[in-house]
Design a protein around this motif. Sequence first.
Motif, PDB file in Angstrom:
ATOM      1  N   UNK A  37       0.791  -1.127   0.043  1.00  0.00           N
ATOM      2  CA  UNK A  37       0.063   0.036   0.051  1.00  0.00           C
ATOM      3  C   UNK A  37       0.865   1.164   0.058  1.00  0.00           C
ATOM      4  N   UNK A  38       1.988   1.138   0.536  1.00  0.00           N
ATOM      5  CA  UNK A  38       2.873   2.426   0.528  1.00  0.00           C
ATOM      6  C   UNK A  38       4.024   2.620  -0.161  1.00  0.00           C
ATOM      7  N   UNK A  39       4.423   1.475  -0.822  1.00  0.00           N
ATOM      8  CA  UNK A  39       5.623   1.404  -1.494  1.00  0.00           C
ATOM      9  C   UNK A  39       6.814   0.954  -0.721  1.00  0.00           C
ATOM     10  N   UNK A  40       7.979   1.347  -0.891  1.00  0.00           N
ATOM     11  CA  UNK A  40       9.237   0.882  -0.145  1.00  0.00           C
ATOM     12  C   UNK A  40       8.920   1.256   1.190  1.00  0.00           C
ATOM     13  N   UNK A  41       9.524   0.399   2.304  1.00  0.00           N
ATOM     14  CA  UNK A  41       9.281   0.428   3.508  1.00  0.00           C
ATOM     15  C   UNK A  41      10.475   0.688   4.390  1.00  0.00           C
ATOM     16  N   UNK A  42      10.594   1.511   5.232  1.00  0.00           N
ATOM     17  CA  UNK A  42      11.660   1.797   6.264  1.00  0.00           C
ATOM     18  C   UNK A  42      11.657   0.907   7.582  1.00  0.00           C
ATOM     19  N   UNK A  43      12.659   0.343   8.029  1.00  0.00           N
ATOM     20  CA  UNK A  43      12.428  -0.401   9.255  1.00  0.00           C
ATOM     21  C   UNK A  43      13.103  -0.299  10.257  1.00  0.00           C
ATOM     22  N   UNK A  44      12.786   0.028  11.590  1.00  0.00           N
ATOM     23  CA  UNK A  44      13.504   0.045  12.645  1.00  0.00           C
ATOM     24  C   UNK A  44      13.313  -1.417  13.550  1.00  0.00           C
ATOM     25  N   UNK A  45      14.798  -1.633  13.487  1.00  0.00           N
ATOM     26  CA  UNK A  45      14.911  -3.030  14.277  1.00  0.00           C
ATOM     27  C   UNK A  45      15.479  -2.839  15.803  1.00  0.00           C
ATOM     28  N   UNK A  46      14.696  -2.831  16.996  1.00  0.00           N
ATOM     29  CA  UNK A  46      15.175  -2.587  18.210  1.00  0.00           C
ATOM     30  C   UNK A  46      15.501  -3.947  18.834  1.00  0.00           C
TER      31      UNK A  46
END
Length: 116
Positions: A37-46
């Motif tokens: 739905x939003x295109x490329x995704x940014x991911x934050x792994x904690x």
Amino acid sequence: MITIQTMDNLVIVAVIGEFTLADYKEFEEQVLYKAHFDGQVNVLFDWRDMLDYTVDVAWEEIKFMREHGREFNRVAVVTDDQWQAWSAWVSNLFIEADVLVFSDYDEAKDWVSTDE
């Protein structure tokens, strides 16, 4: 166990204790949904509270990244553990995204939230 938060094109994943295959599958579903739905995704792994991960998670990560690596724009990993940092570097071999490791959560969130 994991917790997942999503906002805009950002997926925030916090791992607490052991990172299991079921957890990773939940992460995959969220990323694919957001990417659809939003295109490329940014991911934050904690990963600051991650104690361990199962071998099947490592294998699934490699398979998923090879198949869906183009779905990622930026990936930030928050950890002080050298093995986890190394794992993030290995994942970078399979995706076209920018991957950085941070020891400070706020710095990681600021970086991963910026689309440049």
